[in-house]
Write an enzyme that holds these catalytic residues in place. Sequence first.
Site, PDB file in Angstrom:
ATOM      1  N   CYS A   1      23.904 -22.288  49.099  1.00 50.35           N
ATOM      2  CA  CYS A   1      23.672 -22.635  47.693  1.00 50.35           C
ATOM      3  C   CYS A   1      23.947 -24.097  47.396  1.00 50.35           C
ATOM      4  O   CYS A   1      23.388 -24.655  46.446  1.00 50.35           O
ATOM      5  CB  CYS A   1      24.502 -21.746  46.774  1.00 50.35           C
ATOM      6  SG  CYS A   1      26.287 -21.882  47.026  1.00 50.35           S
TER       7      CYS A   1
ATOM      8  N   GLU B   1      28.002 -17.742  39.771  1.00 48.35           N
ATOM      9  CA  GLU B   1      27.882 -18.760  40.810  1.00 48.35           C
ATOM     10  C   GLU B   1      26.429 -18.768  41.266  1.00 48.35           C
ATOM     11  O   GLU B   1      26.012 -17.939  42.068  1.00 48.35           O
ATOM     12  CB  GLU B   1      28.823 -18.437  41.985  1.00 48.35           C
ATOM     13  CG  GLU B   1      30.296 -18.435  41.613  1.00 48.35           C
ATOM     14  CD  GLU B   1      30.813 -19.796  41.204  1.00 48.35           C
ATOM     15  OE1 GLU B   1      30.100 -20.802  41.426  1.00 48.35           O
ATOM     16  OE2 GLU B   1      31.921 -19.870  40.648  1.00 48.35           O
TER      17      GLU B   1
END
Length: 468
Positions: A253, A219
């Site tokens: 993110c 991720e």
Amino acid sequence: MSDTDTKEIERMNQLFAAQKAAFETDRHRAYEDRLRDIDAIASLNAKHKDAIKDAAAADFGVRSRCETQLSEISYMRTAAEHTRRQLWSWMQKKKVSIPGNLKPGKAYIRREPIGVVGIISPWNYPYQLAFSPILAALAAGCRVMLKPSEYTPNMSELMKSMLAEEFDEDHVAVVLGGPDVGQAFTTIAFDHLLYTGSTQVGRLVAKAAAENLTPVTLELGGKSPVIVADDFPSEKAGETLAFGKFMNAGQTCIAPDYVLAPEGRSRTIADSIIARVQKAYPDWATDEDYTAIVSDKHYERLNGLIEEARAGGAEILQAEGGDPGNARKIAPTVVLNPPEDSGLMQEEIFGPVLPIVEHNGLEDAMKRVNARDRPLALYVYSKNKKTARSVIEGTISGGTVINNTMLHYAVEDLPFGGVGASGYGAYHGEAGFETFTHARAVFEAPVWHPSRLIQPPYGKIFDAVANK
């Protein structure tokens, strides 16, 4: 390497051996036991909510307690409830059809626990991005080892003590330490390894895991773009862009990383963003709901990016505020037309700085997005659904939101993950359950099965069956 790290690496290897042995005695953890694990996570989440907020604030210097509640504690409550509600259906075997020449018989897929899972979690949402994959792995019936970030030591210590309340270390364990411990963690022969963090480190994690053929979920991040179409009002865009960008001071993110605005409208969109920020944080410098930067290193890097853009001729717009004192706070910042070769346009920003450049049509905007690495998220603003969907058709991203930002992350039935340089694999909801389970293919044949008719010696029966 410090003596402390050396001892922790020894302990880590012992924990892995203990978890492997424990898994061998309980390979197919019962539904009722998994429910207890999920309930334990939910109980810890509720019991320690104030301590979680305190630890986050201590690690960041200033961390909005409301944002910690929303993005970490409330998120985990919802995720646990969803997992508990859906687990039984996820665990059921899935029947599949079989061709006529293999009848009678039946075929199905069993979802089986993968084994011992390693999780490396980041500092930006230090609780949620650790506990969310732990929840998924426990629902899958796995054992878990967690290596949290050294940038958030208070949260790391808290999570270790929290988990010890409900789980033996041969079931769930936490390993603490710096980069040397983290590097050693990636060399363990886990049955699956999930890493959340930068693309640069993600490459190193993938290389280390490959030595053991350990499957990896990465991720990562990258530059998540925003495309604003001609038909979308600047004020409306500014409202949601401000929230998506400046929540957690941009240390997210999937935060918008740059905006592609219609030609001639970059300033109006920038002004609307700054106006919304000023309303949200009347004085960002002293507002406890405006989060600080996590470390001196990150603080200096972000200020350097702003000054580089300024030196390159970009216009810098910042929200008004007083003196933050010793707090590592950076004013909510919008940068108009930074040079394309500047750090702001080449690196993932990961802070409260939003560049805006102009496009001369959606084809141009999509071309610019597609010229870069595939992003973790893409946001498109248009009042016309066909227009918005044409952007989805013309681009590739891990996830997409139309007319807002980041909301896809909160939908547990949507898989969360990247593509290309923004990562691979996914979790959340059933996607997480599938990540940490093996899809075992099973065919059940009766004692006597017609397949015997197509075995040697081949003859007329073989011709009749095989050529049918």
